[in-house]
Motif scaffolding. Structure first.
Motif, PDB file in Angstrom:
ATOM      1  N   GLU B 107       0.837  -1.196   0.000  1.00 45.95           N
ATOM      2  CA  GLU B 107       0.000   0.000   0.000  1.00 45.95           C
ATOM      3  C   GLU B 107       0.872   1.245   0.000  1.00 45.95           C
ATOM      4  O   GLU B 107       1.988   1.231   0.507  1.00 45.95           O
ATOM      5  CB  GLU B 107      -0.902   0.027   1.233  1.00 45.95           C
ATOM      6  N   GLU B 108       0.337   2.318  -0.566  1.00 45.77           N
ATOM      7  CA  GLU B 108       1.028   3.603  -0.439  1.00 45.77           C
ATOM      8  C   GLU B 108       0.004   4.716  -0.575  1.00 45.77           C
ATOM      9  O   GLU B 108      -1.171   4.481  -0.837  1.00 45.77           O
ATOM     10  CB  GLU B 108       2.140   3.740  -1.480  1.00 45.77           C
ATOM     11  N   GLN B 109       0.458   5.937  -0.382  1.00 48.85           N
ATOM     12  CA  GLN B 109      -0.460   7.054  -0.463  1.00 48.85           C
ATOM     13  C   GLN B 109       0.006   8.039  -1.522  1.00 48.85           C
ATOM     14  O   GLN B 109       1.193   8.343  -1.628  1.00 48.85           O
ATOM     15  CB  GLN B 109      -0.554   7.747   0.894  1.00 48.85           C
ATOM     16  N   LEU B 110      -0.954   8.500  -2.313  1.00 52.10           N
ATOM     17  CA  LEU B 110      -0.651   9.506  -3.335  1.00 52.10           C
ATOM     18  C   LEU B 110      -1.268  10.829  -2.906  1.00 52.10           C
ATOM     19  O   LEU B 110      -2.424  10.870  -2.476  1.00 52.10           O
ATOM     20  CB  LEU B 110      -1.251   9.103  -4.681  1.00 52.10           C
ATOM     21  N   ILE B 111      -0.504  11.879  -3.041  1.00 47.83           N
ATOM     22  CA  ILE B 111      -1.026  13.208  -2.728  1.00 47.83           C
ATOM     23  C   ILE B 111      -1.587  13.823  -4.002  1.00 47.83           C
ATOM     24  O   ILE B 111      -0.984  13.693  -5.079  1.00 47.83           O
ATOM     25  CB  ILE B 111       0.105  14.097  -2.173  1.00 47.83           C
ATOM     26  N   TYR B 112      -2.738  14.438  -3.875  1.00 46.70           N
ATOM     27  CA  TYR B 112      -3.306  15.107  -5.057  1.00 46.70           C
ATOM     28  C   TYR B 112      -3.637  16.553  -4.761  1.00 46.70           C
ATOM     29  O   TYR B 112      -3.953  16.908  -3.633  1.00 46.70           O
ATOM     30  CB  TYR B 112      -4.559  14.363  -5.531  1.00 46.70           C
ATOM     31  N   ASP B 113      -3.544  17.369  -5.812  1.00 48.98           N
ATOM     32  CA  ASP B 113      -4.158  18.693  -5.754  1.00 48.98           C
ATOM     33  C   ASP B 113      -5.570  18.593  -6.316  1.00 48.98           C
ATOM     34  O   ASP B 113      -6.499  19.173  -5.817  1.00 48.98           O
ATOM     35  CB  ASP B 113      -3.322  19.690  -6.564  1.00 48.98           C
ATOM     36  N   LYS B 114      -5.661  17.827  -7.417  1.00 50.01           N
ATOM     37  CA  LYS B 114      -6.964  17.579  -8.039  1.00 50.01           C
ATOM     38  C   LYS B 114      -7.099  16.080  -8.233  1.00 50.01           C
ATOM     39  O   LYS B 114      -6.139  15.405  -8.635  1.00 50.01           O
ATOM     40  CB  LYS B 114      -7.044  18.253  -9.419  1.00 50.01           C
ATOM     41  N   LEU B 115      -8.296  15.598  -7.944  1.00 55.33           N
ATOM     42  CA  LEU B 115      -8.553  14.166  -8.071  1.00 55.33           C
ATOM     43  C   LEU B 115      -9.697  13.954  -9.068  1.00 55.33           C
ATOM     44  O   LEU B 115     -10.646  14.739  -9.108  1.00 55.33           O
ATOM     45  CB  LEU B 115      -8.948  13.604  -6.696  1.00 55.33           C
ATOM     46  N   VAL B 116      -9.581  12.890  -9.844  1.00 57.17           N
ATOM     47  CA  VAL B 116     -10.657  12.524 -10.773  1.00 57.17           C
ATOM     48  C   VAL B 116     -11.121  11.121 -10.431  1.00 57.17           C
ATOM     49  O   VAL B 116     -10.306  10.196 -10.352  1.00 57.17           O
ATOM     50  CB  VAL B 116     -10.177  12.570 -12.237  1.00 57.17           C
ATOM     51  N   ILE B 117     -12.417  10.970 -10.235  1.00 60.39           N
ATOM     52  CA  ILE B 117     -12.984   9.637 -10.007  1.00 60.39           C
ATOM     53  C   ILE B 117     -13.665   9.186 -11.289  1.00 60.39           C
ATOM     54  O   ILE B 117     -14.609   9.817 -11.766  1.00 60.39           O
ATOM     55  CB  ILE B 117     -14.000   9.658  -8.843  1.00 60.39           C
ATOM     56  N   ALA B 118     -13.143   8.120 -11.853  1.00 60.36           N
ATOM     57  CA  ALA B 118     -13.708   7.552 -13.081  1.00 60.36           C
ATOM     58  C   ALA B 118     -13.726   6.045 -12.897  1.00 60.36           C
ATOM     59  O   ALA B 118     -13.078   5.294 -13.608  1.00 60.36           O
ATOM     60  CB  ALA B 118     -12.873   7.975 -14.293  1.00 60.36           C
ATOM     61  N   THR B 119     -14.473   5.642 -11.877  1.00 53.20           N
ATOM     62  CA  THR B 119     -14.459   4.234 -11.462  1.00 53.20           C
ATOM     63  C   THR B 119     -15.437   3.375 -12.247  1.00 53.20           C
ATOM     64  O   THR B 119     -15.528   2.171 -12.029  1.00 53.20           O
ATOM     65  CB  THR B 119     -14.778   4.147  -9.953  1.00 53.20           C
ATOM     66  N   GLY B 120     -16.196   3.995 -13.151  1.00 53.47           N
ATOM     67  CA  GLY B 120     -17.039   3.212 -14.032  1.00 53.47           C
ATOM     68  C   GLY B 120     -18.237   2.584 -13.363  1.00 53.47           C
ATOM     69  O   GLY B 120     -18.685   3.010 -12.292  1.00 53.47           O
ATOM     70  N   ALA B 121     -18.762   1.556 -14.000  1.00 49.60           N
ATOM     71  CA  ALA B 121     -19.939   0.852 -13.498  1.00 49.60           C
ATOM     72  C   ALA B 121     -19.651  -0.647 -13.522  1.00 49.60           C
ATOM     73  O   ALA B 121     -18.661  -1.085 -14.104  1.00 49.60           O
ATOM     74  CB  ALA B 121     -21.147   1.181 -14.365  1.00 49.60           C
ATOM     75  N   SER B 122     -20.508  -1.396 -12.866  1.00 51.38           N
ATOM     76  CA  SER B 122     -20.376  -2.859 -12.879  1.00 51.38           C
ATOM     77  C   SER B 122     -21.687  -3.474 -13.338  1.00 51.38           C
ATOM     78  O   SER B 122     -22.762  -2.928 -13.083  1.00 51.38           O
ATOM     79  CB  SER B 122     -20.069  -3.378 -11.474  1.00 51.38           C
TER      80      SER B 122
END
Lengths: 561, 561
Positions: B107-122
Motif C-alpha cells: 500500500e502507499e499514499q498519493l497526494i493530489y491537488d486535483k482528483l478525478v474519479i472515473a471508477t465506471g460501473a459494474s
C-alpha cells in the motif's frame, strides 16, 4: 371552388398539386407538362445509365411498381395531368394560361384562380462549334439516358468525354466507369466541384478518381467538337481528345421565359423571385422548384441552386399556401452529397472560399479518421473540414470526403447550421454511438474539438496546401512521426527536408531536431502529429505546426512500396 | 506544478488525463487502474465474440496497431499509468488517496491537488441460486469476452441463454448467432429494449429476431441456475431452459463505494452527483464516465445512463477544468443505436411512454418507407416514430428501426433536440440528397410531415397496437388498398373484417364500404392508406383512420404465400 393550374409536372409542380388536393378536396386542379413523362426521378438517371437501375420506367413508378401516369393522378388524387402540353403565355389580367397540345397543335386557354410556375431548369448548352453533333448529350431527360445506356449496351462508345466536373459530371463519370470505357473529364476551373469544395478537399477527390483510372483535365477549356454526323473529338485549348460519347454537364439555368414574358419579377440570379411563401410578384402566382431562386441561410444572399429535395419542399409549401395557408420556406444551406465509386463527398453551408468572400473572420480545421472504430470490419477513413466564425464559434460550413460514411456527418452539420449552432454545440450533441456506426467521439466532434484547440492556441495547424508550399523551403523540416512500418508503405513525395521519428521515440530523440527550424509534424491522420506538437512545444520548440489531415488527406503525390 | 490523480484508466479517466496534459505540460499526472488492462474499447467486446474482430488486443490498440500500454502513455503523453492498482480510500482532508498494488499487496499514499474519479460501473449480478456456476458470464471485462470466444471456437457451447433484452443482451444475441447455436433471450419486462423503445417499435424488433431464429421469452423471470460445476439449465417462472452458456445482461450500476466512503454526495439515481463542470461536492474532486449521473436535457431529470460516448465527452471537459477551465457538460438525450443482424435500431430523446409520464400533451406519428429511392439497389425500409409536443410542435423524441439506414436519422433528430427545434424545423432542414443516400424528402421529414398533418386534422392515424385491438370489433373494417399482387404475397392475420380494394379502384368502388363503419385504411407503408383516407373523407366517410407504418411496421402475425 377554386381553379388551380400548375405549369410543370415533375417534382415541385406535382407535389404542389397533390398537397393542394389534400388541403382543398373541392378544388379543380390541372397540371400542364410539356414533356411526355411526368413525375420521374430525374436524379436517378445516372444510376440507370450505370446499370444499377435496370429499367428507366423504375424512375417513374411508385415504390410498389405503379406507373405515375395521368390516369394514376386522376384516380388517386383527382388531379388532371396533361402531358405533351406547353404553356405558351400567361395573361395575368384575365388570369388565363394559353396552352398548346404539342401532339395535335391545338391551342386553348385555361382560367386560373391560382397559378403555380414549376417550369424547372435546363442544362446549359455552350454555343460552341459542333455542339449539335450526334452523341453529345445533356442528360436532362430520360430519353437522353435511354440513348446513352443503349449505346453502352451495344458497345458503340469507345471514348467518353465529360465536360464539367460538377455534380452531374462526376455522377456521370461514376456511371460510365461501370462500362469499362476510358473516361476523360474536362473542367474549366482548376479543381473538381469548384462550386462547393475548397481546393484541399477537391484535391482528395481528384486524386481518388485519377487512381481509379479516370483522366481529369482541369483549368482546360473546350473550344469545339468535331466529327462527321456524330462527334469524333473534343478540342480543348490544350488537347484534342478522341470522343464518341460526350456529356455536357456545365450546369443549368432556370426556365424563366414564360414568367418573364408575363412580367413577373426575376431575381438577381436570373431565376424567378419569390417571397418566403413562394409567391411571385403577382400574388395569384406561386413558383417553386428549379426555376426560382433561394436564400442562402448563412449569407442571406440569393442563390440559384436547383435540387430535387428543395423542389419537393417547395411543392409542399406551395400546396398549403394555395389553400389559404401561410407556410414559409426560409432558405437553403446549399447542402450536397455525391457518390463517386466508393468515395462519398458532401458539403453544407459555406466553404472557406465563400466565408472569405463574405468577409468572415473564420477559422478552419481539417481532421481525418476512421468512420467507426478501427477494429470494426469495414471501417474506412473520412476527412472532415469544419469552418467556424473565429469570434463567436458559430459553425459556418462543413465538407467531408472519404470511403467512410459522410452523409450522416453532413446532415448533422446541416442541422447545426439551421439553428445557428456553435462548435461547442456540435461537440456536445448526444449523437448515437455503437461500434458498427461510429467511434465514441464522432468524426465531427473531433473536428469541433480541433477548431476549439486551434482557437485556444493549442493546435497550430496548417492545410495540406500550405504544407505543400513549405516543402521546398530549407528552413522547414517535415517531421513524420509514424512507425517505420507505416513509413515503408507510403511516404510524402518531393519533400526537401523530412525526418522520420516515431512518436514513441520523440521525447528521447529531440536532439535530432533543431529549435530554429520550422517543424511541420504529421502522421497518417495527424493525431500523432498533434501529440508531437505537444511534446516539442513542452520541450521549448516554438515554431511547430501540424499538417492537418495527415497522409490520408494528402492530395499530392506519395511514394509507395 | 500540480498533482493530478485519476482513479480509473478506461475511457473518461484516461481522456481526462490526456486532455489535462495538453492544457498543463508541467502537471504530474498519475492514473490508477485496478485491472490489468487500460484504455480498451469495451464496447467492441460483442464484435470480438462474434468473430468480426479477430484479436481481443485490437480493442486495446491505436488505429495503427500500437498497444495503449503504460509505456505508451509515459512516452507519448508523459502520464504515469499504474495498472493492477486499487484505490482503497480517499482522505479529503489531507488530499491523499490510498492505493494498493494488487500484485504485491503493498500500500502507499498519493497526494493530489486535483482528483478525478472515473471508477465506471459494474454489471448487475442477481442474487439468484446458482449464479456463480461456471459459464455464467457478465461481459464486463475482456477476460470474459476471451473465455466466451474460446468456448465458442472449441464448440463447447450447445445452448446459450441471455438474461436481459437491453443493449448488451441484444448485442450478444447478435454476436452469438454468428456461431450457429440456439439462443434464448429471457426478459423480465414484456418487450425488448424496455428502457428505450415504445411497444410498437419494440414489436418490430421482436418479430425480426424471432424470424432470424432466436427464441425470445418476455415477461419471464429467471428464478435460478442449476448444474454441477458449470451451468446446465436456467429456470424461469415459466420454463426450464437447457443452457451451457449464460450471459447476464441485466444492466449496470455505478461504482460509487469509494466516493461514498469519502463522503461525496451521491445523486437520486445512486450515481455520483456532479455539477455542470463535472465537479463533485468536493471542489478538488471531479468525476465522470459511468460512475456519475447525467441530466436528461428534455426532462431535466437526473438519469444513470452509462455510455462510452458520454464518458469520452466527460473526460475532455474534466481535463480542461483540471487546468483552470470552466467547460460545461449540459446533459444527454439518452441517444442509443444498436445493430442486430442487419436490423438497425435507434432512439433519441423521450419515448412516448416517457412523454406521457412527464405529463406532456404530445402527438406521435409513425411512418415507414425506403431509406433511399426504391429504384436504387440496396434500398431498404425503415420505420420512424416521431414524438412532439402537441401545443408547440417541439420535437420530444424519435425512434427508428429497419434494415435501412437509421443512425443518420437518429443523429439529425438528436441535433434538433439539442437546439429545442420543432417539427417544422425538422421538415425544413436542407439535408443532403442524392439517390445513393436518401430520397428527396428524407424519412424524418416525412415523419415531421405526418405529425403536421395529424395536428392539422388531415391525417387520422392510429398505431399498430390500437389497430390490433380493433381487429376483433364487428364495427371496424380494415381496408387494405394494396395491389392484388401485394395482397397475395402477405396479409394481416387474424383480422375479422377486412376488405381488399386497390387504391386506384377506390373512387369507383365506394359502394362496397359502409359509412357507418369505422374504417382502418392501410397499405405496405400506409402512404396509400393516407390517400385512401382522403378519398373516403371527400366522399363523406367520417370515421376513417390510417394504420400508421402499414404492413412493413406490423409487429403481429401475417399470412404469407
Amino acid at each position: 371552388m377554386q381553379n388551380i393550374v400548375v405549369i410543370g409536372g415533375v417534382a415541385a409542380g406535382l407535389k404542389a398539386a397533390a398537397k393542394a388536393r389534400r388541403c382543398d378536396p373541392a378544388a379543380h386542379i390541372t397540371v400542364i407538362e410539356k414533356g411526355d413523362l411526368i413525375s420521374y426521378g430525374a436524379c436517378g438517371m445516372p444510376y440507370y445509365i450505370a446499370g444499377d437501375v435496370e429499367d428507366i420506367e423504375d424512375l417513374m413508378k411508385t415504390p410498389v411498381g405503379i406507373l405515375r401516369s395521368p390516369g394514376y393522378f386522376k384516380n388517386v388524387k383527382d388531379i388532371v395531368v396533361r402531358p405533351q402540353t406547353l404553356a405558351t403565355a400567361i395573361d395575368r389580367q384575365s388570369k388565363t394560361v394559353t396552352i398548346k397540345n404539342l401532339a395535335s397543335g391545338t391551342e386553348e386557354q385555361l382560367i386560373y384562380d391560382k397559378l403555380v410556375i414549376a417550369t424547372g431548369a435546363s442544362a446549359i448548352k455552350p454555343p460552341l462549334p459542333g455542339v449539335d453533333l450526334a452523341n453529345i448529350y445533356q442528360l436532362w431527360h430520360p430519353a437522353d439516358a435511354k440513348a446513352i445506356r443503349q449505346g453502352l449496351e451495344e458497345k458503340r462508345f469507345k471514348n467518353a468525354v465529360i465536360i464539367g466536373a460538377g455534380l452531374v459530371g462526376m455522377e456521370m463519370a461514376e456511371a460510365l466507369s461501370n462500362w469499362s470505357i476510358p473516361i476523360t473529364i474536362v473542367e474549366m476551373k482548376d479543381q473538381v466541384f469548384p462550386a462547393f469544395l475548397d481546393a484541399e478537399i477537391a484535391g482528395i477527390v481528384s486524386k481518388y478518381v485519377q487512381d481509379k483510372g479516370l483522366t481529369l483535365l482541369t483549368a482546360e477549356k473546350v473550344v469545339r467538337f468535331t466529327g462527321g454526323n456524330a462527334v469524333e473529338a473534343v478540342e480543348t485549348d490544350k488537347h484534342t481528345l478522341p470522343a464518341d460519347l460526350v456529356i455536357l454537364a456545365m450546369g443549368a439555368r432556370p426556365n424563366v421565359e414564360l414568367a418573364k414574358a408575363a412580367g413577373l419579377l426575376l431575381g438577381s440570379t436570373g431565376a424567378i423571385a419569390v417571397d418566403e411563401e413562394l409567391r411571385t410578384s403577382d400574388p395569384a402566382i406561386y413558383a417553386g422548384g428549379d426555376c426560382v431562386e433561394n436564400t442562402n441561410l448563412l449569407s442571406g444572399r440569393k442563390v440559384f441552386a436547383p435540387m430535387g429535395s428543395t423542389a419537393n419542399k417547395h411543392g409542399r409549401i406551395i400546396g398549403e399556401n394555395l389553400c389559404g395557408g401561410h407556410a414559409k420556406f426560409k432558405g437553403i444551406l446549399s447542402t450536397v452529397v455525391v457518390k463517386i465509386h466508393n468515395l462519398n463527398v458532401g458539403k453544407t453551408g459555406l466553404t472557406e472560399q465563400e466565408a472569405k468572400q463574405l468577409g468572415y473572420e473564420y477559422i478552419t480545421a481539417m481532421v481525418a479518421g476512421h468512420d467507426k472504430p478501427h477494429y470494426m470490419p469495414g471501417a474506412k477513413p473520412i476527412t472532415v473540414k469544419l469552418i467556424a466564425d473565429a469570434a463567436t464559434g458559430k459553425v459556418l460550413g462543413l465538407q467531408a470526403v472519404g470511403e467512410g460514411e459522410v452523409a450522416k456527418r453532413v446532415d448533422v452539420a446541416a442541422t447545426v447550421l439551421t439553428f445557428g449552432g456553435t462548435i461547442n454545440d456540435l461537440f456536445d450533441i448526444d449523437l448515437s454511438y455503437a461500434p458498427p456506426y461510429n467511434s465514441p467521439i464522432d468524426n465531427i466532434a473531433v473536428a469541433a474539438n480541433a477548431v476549439m484547440n486551434k482557437l485556444a492556441g493549442k493546435l497550430k495547424g496548417i492545410s495540406s496546401l500550405e504544407a505543400k508550399e513549405k516543402m521546398t523551403s530549407a528552413q522547414t523540416v517535415f517531421l513524420d512521426v509514424r512507425t517505420p512500418d507505416e513509413c515503408r508503405q507510403i511516404r510524402l513525395a518531393d519533400c526537401k527536408n523530412i525526418q522520420y521519428i516515431p512518436l514513441g521515440q520523440l521525447r528521447s530523440r529531440l536532439d535530432e531536431l533543431n529549435k530554429s527550424d520550422e517543424i511541420v509534424a504529421f502522421c497518417k491522420i495527424s493525431l500523432r502529429g498533434y501529440e508531437a506538437e505537444g511534446i516539442l512545444e513542452s520541450a521549448g520548440f516554438d515554431n511547430v505546426k501540424v499538417m492537418e489531415g495527415g497522409i490520408v488527406s494528402w492530395p499530392f503525390a506519395c511514394e509507395k512500396n
